[in-house]
Design a protein around this motif. Structure first.
Motif, mmCIF file in Angstrom:
data_model
loop_
_atom_site.group_PDB
_atom_site.id
_atom_site.type_symbol
_atom_site.label_atom_id
_atom_site.label_comp_id
_atom_site.label_asym_id
_atom_site.label_seq_id
_atom_site.Cartn_x
_atom_site.Cartn_y
_atom_site.Cartn_z
ATOM 1 N N TYR A 286 31.285 46.943 42.574
ATOM 2 C CA TYR A 286 32.150 47.287 41.441
ATOM 3 C C TYR A 286 32.834 48.639 41.626
ATOM 4 C CZ TYR A 286 31.159 43.067 38.997
ATOM 5 O OH TYR A 286 31.120 41.728 38.660
ATOM 6 N N HIS B 106 35.622 47.218 43.378
ATOM 7 C CA HIS B 106 36.442 46.532 42.380
ATOM 8 C C HIS B 106 37.285 47.531 41.589
ATOM 9 C CE1 HIS B 106 37.839 43.796 39.370
ATOM 10 N NE2 HIS B 106 37.047 44.273 38.425
ATOM 11 N N ILE C 144 41.226 46.984 40.859
ATOM 12 C CA ILE C 144 41.853 46.914 39.537
ATOM 13 C C ILE C 144 43.192 47.634 39.513
ATOM 14 C CG2 ILE C 144 41.654 47.655 37.126
ATOM 15 C CD1 ILE C 144 38.636 47.324 37.403
ATOM 16 N N ARG D 38 42.246 34.978 37.918
ATOM 17 C CA ARG D 38 41.118 34.997 36.986
ATOM 18 C C ARG D 38 41.177 33.800 36.051
ATOM 19 N NH1 ARG D 38 41.971 41.329 35.477
ATOM 20 N NH2 ARG D 38 40.642 42.259 37.092
ATOM 21 N N TYR E 282 38.208 39.437 48.222
ATOM 22 C CA TYR E 282 38.742 40.793 48.071
ATOM 23 C C TYR E 282 39.151 41.375 49.432
ATOM 24 C CZ TYR E 282 38.811 42.816 43.384
ATOM 25 O OH TYR E 282 39.174 43.186 42.094
ATOM 26 N N ASN F 237 37.473 38.726 41.621
ATOM 27 C CA ASN F 237 36.928 39.372 40.431
ATOM 28 C C ASN F 237 36.043 38.405 39.643
ATOM 29 O OD1 ASN F 237 38.473 41.008 37.530
ATOM 30 N ND2 ASN F 237 36.376 40.951 38.216
ATOM 31 N N ASP G 247 31.951 38.705 38.923
ATOM 32 C CA ASP G 247 31.448 38.775 37.551
ATOM 33 C C ASP G 247 30.445 37.667 37.257
ATOM 34 O OD1 ASP G 247 32.972 41.004 37.032
ATOM 35 O OD2 ASP G 247 34.522 39.954 35.902
ATOM 36 N N SER H 164 41.144 37.463 31.542
ATOM 37 C CA SER H 164 42.094 37.146 32.608
ATOM 38 C C SER H 164 43.465 36.797 32.049
ATOM 39 C CB SER H 164 41.562 35.983 33.451
ATOM 40 O OG SER H 164 41.624 34.761 32.742
ATOM 41 N N SER I 17 45.014 40.003 31.864
ATOM 42 C CA SER I 17 45.442 40.465 33.191
ATOM 43 C C SER I 17 46.768 39.842 33.598
ATOM 44 C CB SER I 17 44.374 40.109 34.236
ATOM 45 O OG SER I 17 43.151 40.714 33.924
#
Length: 385
Positions: free
Chosen positions: A8, A11, A15, A47, A74, A101, A105, A336, A339
């Motif tokens: 994270y 992450h 982001i 997402r 990623y 992501n 999660d 999401s 997002s």
């Protein structure tokens, strides 16, 4: 579990790495900032498609596998984004980041809740790790720009950290998911969507959207807003986001402690959302007062990004303890949507002015506060009855 938190931290790069490199990417792709903003919306698309699937899979399959899939996605995103000049491929890479992501999660949140006996304070530290990444990346981007180095090195650092963490997680064995009895599952299902619980579910799903939108809106536009509206230098503008991240990190440890000692979750959610709204109002009106803008960015990070979204998810998991993976997927599914829609909405508003694009976040902040206030009132009424 250090490797889960390191994911994270990485992450936290993911982001904001596109938003922090918007100008460089627009130059590299020979396109406008508006188009780059639309590419960023691909993260939300990824997402959107992935969360419900990965959430369901987390309740069925090995969660370590999901985490590895997220890390691999990623890695491809980090390398692919700076090696392509094609907008369509870049959009596909952004979608892949969204998938990454969701997989992280779905594998991580239920694991941390279960190892802490159903409590959610461990998930708050996820936000701390993310904030640490969000703090480091703007400084790295600004340093690369000041020394006129290739902007892609920030993506390469992200890819390198993923490789290191894959090796770190290899020897770790995850505990098996805690199984509930058939009777318990039946009782949970019969109670899952009755009366006020329906309203609570709707409010929490809406909060999944608003809490994510609040942070994305801020992180995407604060640097450009400070440069074009307040006329800050490159370093000062990026510094606002780093201060936001510092505030977030401090807030994480404060929230972690308050939850650990049993402070009411609704009091925290209402208070922090109100503080986020007020600090954003002051920040927008700060003008050329650099010290005030810095202070408000710090306070906004403390309140809006300290783990309130994760705390909202914990409240949601308590409603459906037999389906933590699915609940995580549903909650972040609505995140999401944020997002995906925030870059589109704010990008369209930026055609009028960057100030308008950034200031519209006030509506999101206000809605988050109202959602938590209504949810607390309904939940209190349900407990009394």
């Amino acid at each position: 579990m250090l490797g889960l938190y390191l994911n994270y931290f990485i992450h936290g790069f993911g982001i904001i790495i596109l938003a922090q490199n918007m100008t460089a990417l627009s130059n590299s792709w020979h396109t406008s900032i508006k188009i780059v903003s639309f590419v960023i919306s691909g993260i939300g698309i990824g997402r959107l498609f992935a969360y419900l699937l990965t959430g369901a899979l987390a309740d069925l399959l090995n969660r370590k596998l999901l985490i590895y899939l997220g890390m691999a996605a990623y890695f491809i995103f980090a390398v692919g984004m700076v090696t392509t000049k094609n907008i369509a491929v870049a959009y596909a890479m952004a979608i892949l980041a969204g998938v990454a992501n969701s997989a992280l999660d779905a594998g991580t949140y239920p694991t941390l809740v279960e190892v802490s006996g159903g409590n959610g304070y461990g998930t708050v530290l996820i936000k701390g790790a993310m904030s640490a990444g969000e703090f480091v990346l703007p400084l790295l981007v600004a340093w690369l720009a000041d020394y006129q180095l290739w902007f892609g090195w920030s993506f390469m650092v992200m890819a390198g950290l993923l490789v290191v963490n894959v090796l770190n997680l290899l020897p770790i064995t995850f505990a098996q998911r805690i199984q509930t009895s058939a009777a318990a599952d039946s009782i949970a299902a019969s109670r899952s969507m009755t009366g006020k619980k329906v309203v609570q579910t709707i409010l929490l799903l809406a909060y999944g959207y608003s809490s994510m939108a609040l942070m994305i809106w801020f992180t995407q536009w604060i640097t450009i807003f400070a440069q074009r509206v307040f006329h800050y230098s490159n370093l000062a503008a990026h510094g606002l986001l780093s201060l936001y991240s510092i505030g977030s990190i401090v807030g994480v440890f404060v929230l972690f402690y308050l939850l650990k000692i049993g402070t009411n979750e609704f009091i925290l959610l209402i208070g922090l959302n109100l503080l986020a709204l007020l600090s954003l109002v002051v920040l927008i009106r700060a003008g050329g007062e650099v010290w005030l803008a810095n202070a408000m960015s710090l306070i906004f990070g403390f309140s809006a990004a300290s783990g309130v979204m994760q705390t909202g998810l914990t409240v949601f998991m308590k409603l459906y303890p037999a389906h933590r993976g699915l609940v995580t997927g549903a909650f972040y599914f609505f995140g999401s949507i944020a997002s995906f829609t925030v870059p589109l909405i704010s990008g369209s508003l930026s055609v009028h002015s960057v100030g308008t694009a950034f200031s519209a976040n006030l509506l999101v902040a206000g809605s988050g506060f109202l959602l938590m206030l209504v949810l607390a009132l309904i939940s209190h009424s349900r407990e009394v009855n």
